[in-house]
Structures are given as C-alpha cells and as structure tokens.
Design a protein around this motif. Structure first.
Motif, PDB file in Angstrom:
ATOM      1  N   TYR A  66       0.842  -1.214   0.000  1.00 37.17           N
ATOM      2  CA  TYR A  66       0.000   0.000   0.000  1.00 37.17           C
ATOM      3  C   TYR A  66       0.873   1.258   0.000  1.00 37.17           C
ATOM      4  N   LYS A  67       1.879   1.274   0.861  1.00 39.43           N
ATOM      5  CA  LYS A  67       2.755   2.450   0.936  1.00 39.43           C
ATOM      6  C   LYS A  67       3.480   2.680  -0.380  1.00 39.43           C
ATOM      7  N   SER A  68       3.908   1.609  -1.033  1.00 43.85           N
ATOM      8  CA  SER A  68       4.627   1.774  -2.302  1.00 43.85           C
ATOM      9  C   SER A  68       3.699   2.317  -3.402  1.00 43.85           C
ATOM     10  N   LEU A  69       2.405   2.054  -3.288  1.00 37.45           N
ATOM     11  CA  LEU A  69       1.450   2.547  -4.287  1.00 37.45           C
ATOM     12  C   LEU A  69       1.028   3.985  -4.035  1.00 37.45           C
ATOM     13  N   THR A  70       1.181   4.454  -2.797  1.00 38.97           N
ATOM     14  CA  THR A  70       0.697   5.787  -2.450  1.00 38.97           C
ATOM     15  C   THR A  70       1.810   6.827  -2.317  1.00 38.97           C
ATOM     16  N   GLU A  71       3.038   6.427  -2.503  1.00 39.94           N
ATOM     17  CA  GLU A  71       4.153   7.389  -2.389  1.00 39.94           C
ATOM     18  C   GLU A  71       4.432   8.066  -3.700  1.00 39.94           C
TER      19      GLU A  71
END
Length: 71
Positions: A66-71
């Motif tokens: 999730y973090k990699s998709l939202t950064e």
C-alpha cells in the motif's frame, strides 16, 4: 493487486484450497512482495487456522505494498 480468475497455485496442497479462493491466494503468492508465502514444505495448509504471527506478517507485507502505491 490484480486477481486472475484463471490463476493456479503451485503449493503441494493446492487442490485443498477452495475454488473460489484460488485466484486470491494466487494473487498474494505471485505478487513481487510475496504477501502470501505458504510454509517451508511448499504447502499452504488452507484448513489450518492462521496464527497471530502469520496474520501480522501478511498485514505488514500488505502495508508495504500500500505504501509503495501511495508514495
């Protein structure tokens, strides 16, 4: 995460995974971050309950995705 309805599993006990669940388990297992990893003996053990440690490990991997998709 992409879910492929025609996906298959390579776990030794793949035939024990419910048909409806196979695409979702495969999506987690085939993701580059390997959100779902199974056991060292190449089984998934679908009838076995998930431990807190296993659940947290999957949650942590999902959070990283999730973090990699939202950064």
């Amino acid at each position: 995460m992409d879910v492929d309805a025609s996906a298959t599993l390579s776990f030794a006990d793949a035939s024990d995974v419910a048909d409806w669940a196979v695409p979702y388990v495969a999506a987690g297992a085939n993701h580059p971050n390997k959100m779902v990893r199974g056991y060292e003996d190449n089984t998934f053990k679908p009838a076995q309950s998930v431990t807190r440690e296993e659940a947290f490990a999957m949650f942590e991997r999902a959070l990283k995705i999730y973090k990699s998709l939202t950064e």
